[in-house]
Design an enzyme around this catalytic site. Structure first.
Site, mmCIF file in Angstrom:
data_model
loop_
_atom_site.group_PDB
_atom_site.id
_atom_site.type_symbol
_atom_site.label_atom_id
_atom_site.label_comp_id
_atom_site.label_asym_id
_atom_site.label_seq_id
_atom_site.Cartn_x
_atom_site.Cartn_y
_atom_site.Cartn_z
ATOM 1 N N ARG A 42 40.873 46.872 49.560
ATOM 2 C CA ARG A 42 40.327 45.868 48.623
ATOM 3 C C ARG A 42 39.425 46.508 47.566
ATOM 4 O O ARG A 42 38.396 45.950 47.159
ATOM 5 C CB ARG A 42 39.576 44.767 49.378
ATOM 6 N N GLU A 43 39.820 47.683 47.107
ATOM 7 C CA GLU A 43 39.003 48.379 46.121
ATOM 8 C C GLU A 43 38.785 47.562 44.856
ATOM 9 O O GLU A 43 37.696 47.577 44.265
ATOM 10 C CB GLU A 43 39.657 49.724 45.759
ATOM 11 N N LEU A 44 39.818 46.827 44.420
ATOM 12 C CA LEU A 44 39.675 46.043 43.200
ATOM 13 C C LEU A 44 38.653 44.924 43.371
ATOM 14 O O LEU A 44 37.834 44.670 42.485
ATOM 15 C CB LEU A 44 41.029 45.467 42.782
ATOM 16 N N ASN A 97 50.340 30.856 47.515
ATOM 17 C CA ASN A 97 48.899 30.659 47.577
ATOM 18 C C ASN A 97 48.183 31.506 46.527
ATOM 19 O O ASN A 97 46.968 31.662 46.571
ATOM 20 C CB ASN A 97 48.362 31.001 48.977
ATOM 21 N N ILE A 132 32.141 20.244 50.572
ATOM 22 C CA ILE A 132 33.480 20.372 51.136
ATOM 23 C C ILE A 132 33.480 21.082 52.484
ATOM 24 O O ILE A 132 34.434 20.965 53.247
ATOM 25 C CB ILE A 132 34.408 21.082 50.126
ATOM 26 N N ARG A 152 39.146 37.228 44.941
ATOM 27 C CA ARG A 152 39.257 36.472 46.189
ATOM 28 C C ARG A 152 40.492 36.926 46.954
ATOM 29 O O ARG A 152 41.618 36.823 46.461
ATOM 30 C CB ARG A 152 39.335 34.977 45.881
ATOM 31 N N GLU A 170 51.240 23.057 47.681
ATOM 32 C CA GLU A 170 51.924 24.324 47.411
ATOM 33 C C GLU A 170 53.144 24.535 48.298
ATOM 34 O O GLU A 170 54.019 25.348 47.982
ATOM 35 C CB GLU A 170 50.967 25.505 47.559
ATOM 36 N N CYS A 218 42.931 21.228 46.964
ATOM 37 C CA CYS A 218 42.358 21.891 45.791
ATOM 38 C C CYS A 218 43.393 22.644 44.977
ATOM 39 O O CYS A 218 44.388 23.126 45.507
ATOM 40 C CB CYS A 218 41.239 22.842 46.202
ATOM 41 N N HIS A 257 34.479 27.963 41.552
ATOM 42 C CA HIS A 257 35.079 29.261 41.278
ATOM 43 C C HIS A 257 34.467 29.916 40.045
ATOM 44 O O HIS A 257 34.926 30.966 39.609
ATOM 45 C CB HIS A 257 36.596 29.115 41.110
#
Length: 763
Positions: free
Chosen positions: A17-19, A127, A441, A525, A615, A653, A704
């Protein structure tokens, strides 16, 4: 015969998850823009190295936030609200993505530098969230190929043959939104001029093939949109580059002839979803055209049955020869990077899996077998066959008791005791809530302290009692903060939960978990979908003790917080050896047990989140009814065993709900909360024509974005909602959970929300 291998896209977040961490450090002002760009460059180079055995490697699939937003910037389609900002284009890019960039990039802007973030919705039936392109009748496009050319120059320094990847013009218009009453297709002629310029720019760089993604071809298109395809590609056919039009996620169906006969050099089709179409498509394909077949599932993590795939492919390869290309079904953006990182995953289950790197290895085995015969890869085929056979026969996958429980399902399990109007009066008498009741929520910020305690517990540095004490302290903090704010229905904050799906999967039989199986959801995320490999059951209560503890701290109603069966299903890597509906019913029965245990424990408000209901819809409306029937029934089985006095909430959502509003009503939740803040309440347009019978909380706080909504803005949004829905049935709440935000943002935002509710009541 030599089969060409290529890939449609690779995960950009990095194996560790470097980004994600680079983005968040930059946004917080902890690193420079150059630091962030260097991480991006390093990730691209590493991704290309992992794909270097392919004949063609995607370039341009890397994005710092979203590939659709990248395309908007390439086309010069920036919302008017950010066009006057100066400085580095990447800062402007982040303003559209999240409302602001790093604070350092906002120094010249008064009052925190916030602008309205772009609307966000799901990429087809995945997703993954994208930033919706915005159009008006005055929209002008202007090419800015800087990003793509920079990445192309980087790629040329590595021993790969680059294939630039862009989103096609028809899909780009189709997935965008007109912000006035204009016709998006009226913009096509000038948009095509920019695409023509872009393709010529790439040709000048020596590019031979360009992948142009048109997934909208797997949806139902009316005559206008079908004509748009012909118009677009007859104009683009004069380009000096060869175009590979890529479709994925579904079947071409009535667009098959259109796709086969577009004047392009090649067509990619998703054979995981549309295998039955391949041979008929070959019969329609012009003799010169390449057919790329997506034979490796780009959206799930199970090993491919290579021998069975070869049985099917060999006659096709014999017929097409060098016109046959092989690829994954879609971009590998939707799967984790590398299974080799998983050192703690049980070896039996690990042997059944393939992540992005392993999927490309499978692709190479298939190509080698077709090019040189199966004997050339007989060891790899034998190992693959053993794993596939072991999974099929594993007793861990099949549980006779769970299968027997499904035979007991009856329509009565999904029925509440009384109709909504009767339940509502009982709930009002019990809960004693004011008009415009306020709630959140479910989740509150996952602080550094929470994450540290979780790490220490997993590492064995603290025992279970110490971990529970740490989580209870965080729960108490959440309760006290909510009481101080004056919220009406409280939540426990979900401090103990790592993820809204993984948390439940860890406590259900039939699930397995990776350490590093991260997948990008949007921006920074990432989610780590659990692996649903077998029949599902609930050995014991999962949330009851935490919620009971939270309720013991306050006299206000405390919501029990659960994730619904459809969302658990859609946000997992789901087994592919039985219908998804069967797995969903299994999860529904397990969560139903939890709902009933919460009610027995005295919890009178229970929220069952179905964020992923929309979705999961098939991409063709003709197939919606079957999905919605079992999805809605699964929710009702989960929720509707309770007494009239127990108030059931659900949450959804970042999806368009207008076209399924009747099915949402059929769920019969007492209260539904939905995202509406980014769309400025546009999602409530459905209520102009559909009289939604129950209560609803339209989200008024865009969680967000770091921007803090004002009291006046929230009042304005709720007044818009009250034009469509009676005030006595409206709730005031954020549009999603607050897990990813900071307390310094959450407290003032919620304070404004509570103040807005008081203003509304007074009015």
């Amino acid at each position: 015969m030599m089969i060409t291998t290529h890939n449609l896209g690779f995960p950009r977040i990095g194996a560790k998850r470097e980004l994600k961490f680079a983005l968040e450090a930059y946004w917080k002002g902890q690193s420079s823009l150059e630091d962030l760009k260097q991480v991006g460059k390093s990730l691209r180079q590493g991704n290309w190295a992992l794909q270097s055995n392919l004949d063609l490697v995607p370039v341009g699939d890397f994005a710092f936030y979203d590939q659709v937003l990248d395309m908007s910037f390439t086309l010069g389609n920036l919302p008017a609200r950010v066009q006057d900002f100066h400085g580095d284009p990447l800062d402007n890019y982040f303003r559209v993505a999240r409302g602001r960039s790093a604070q350092a990039g906002e120094d010249h802007v008064q009052c925190c530098g916030g602008v309205a973030a772009g609307e966000m919705t799901k990429w087809f039936d995945t997703n993954y969230h994208y930033i919706v392109p915005e159009f008006t009748a005055k929209t002008q496009f202007k090419l800015d190929a800087t990003r793509l050319l920079e990445q192309l120059a980087e790629a040329k320094a590595q021993p790969i043959k680059a294939k630039p990847v862009i989103i096609g013009p028809v899909t780009y218009l189709a997935i965008g939104k007109a912000k006035d009453d204009s016709d998006r297709l009226a913009l096509l002629p000038q948009l095509l001029n920019v695409y023509t310029e872009l393709l010529e720019t790439l040709a000048a760089q020596g590019v031979e093939w360009v992948q142009i993604d048109e997934p909208i071809l797997v949806t139902e298109l009316d005559a206008q949109w079908q004509h748009a395809f012909n118009l677009a590609y007859h104009q683009l056919k004069s380009s000096r580059v060869k175009l590979l039009v890529a479709t994925y996620f579904g079947q071409l169906a009535d667009n098959q002839y259109l796709a086969a006969n577009l004047p392009v050099a090649g067509l990619h089709v998703d054979a995981i979803n549309a295998r039955s179409e391949i041979v008929p498509l070959i019969n329609q394909l012009p003799a010169h055209k390449v057919l790329s077949i997506g034979v490796i599932n780009g959206r799930n993590i199970w090993k491919t049955d290579l021998n069975a795939t070869l049985d099917w492919l060999e006659p096709i390869a014999e017929r097409l020869g060098e016109r046959l290309w092989l690829a994954p079904s879609c971009s590998l953006l939707h799967v984790p990077v590398d299974l080799d990182s998983e050192v703690k995953l049980e070896s039996e289950i690990k042997s059944w899996l393939a992540f992005a790197k392993q999927k490309l290895e499978e692709l190479q085995v298939l190509a080698t077998a077709l090019n040189h015969g199966r004997d050339a890869v007989k060891v790899a085929l034998a190992v693959n066959q053993a794993a596939v056979d072991a999974r099929r026969s594993s007793k861990r996958v099949h549980n006779p008791q769970v299968k027997a429980a499904l035979q007991t399902l009856t329509p009565q399990l999904g029925q509440r005791q009384s109709a909504y109007q009767h339940r509502a009066s009982k709930q009002a008498a019990l809960l004693q809530l004011p008009q415009y009741p306020t709630t959140t929520i479910g989740s509150f910020p996952q602080t550094a302290e929470i994450r540290q305690a979780r790490r220490q517990f997993k590492a064995g540095e603290i025992d279970h009692a110490a971990y529970q004490a740490a989580m209870k302290a965080e729960i108490e903090r959440s309760v006290r903060e909510q009481e101080a704010l004056g919220l009406d229905v409280l939540v426990h904050g979900e401090a103990e939960r790592n993820d809204m799906v993984e948390y439940f999967g860890e406590q259900l039989e039939g699930y397995a978990f990776s350490q590093f199986g991260w997948v990008q959801s949007y921006g920074s995320r990432c989610v780590k979908p659990p692996i649903l490999f077998g029949d599902i059951s609930r050995p014991k209560a999962m949330t009851v003790e935490w919620i009971k503890y939270a309720q013991s701290l306050t006299n206000k109603p405390m919501k029990g917080m659960l994730t619904g069966p459809v969302t658990i299903l859609n946000w997992s890597f789901v087994r592919d050896d039985q219908p998804r509906a069967v797995s969903c019913y299994q999860v529904a029965l397990a969560i139903r047990e939890e709902v009933l245990d919460l009610e027995k424990a005295g919890i009178r408000v229970i929220q069952i989140d179905e964020a992923a209901l929309r979705e999961g819809l098939p991409l063709r409306k003709s197939q919606w009814k079957e999905y919605l029937n079992w999805a809605v029934e699964s929710f009702r089985i989960t929720a509707n065993g309770v007494q009239d006095e127990t108030q059931i909430h659900t949450h959804m959502c970042y999806s368009e709900f207008n076209d399924i509003i009747a099915s949402i009503a059929e769920m019969d939740a007492d209260v539904i909360t939905i995202e509406t803040s980014r769309s400025d309440m546009e999602l409530l347009d459905a209520f102009d024509h559909f009289k939604y019978p129950n209560e609803i909380g339209p989200g008024v706080y865009d969680i967000h974005s770091p921007n803090i909504p004002t009291q006046a803005h929230i009042v304005q949004l709720m007044q818009k909602a009250a034009e469509r829905i009676p005030a006595e049935r409206l709730w005031v709440n954020p549009d999603c959970g607050l897990k990813t935000r900071q307390w310094t943002e959450v407290l003032p935002a919620l304070s404004n929300m509570v103040a807005a509710a008081k203003t509304l009541r007074a009015a």
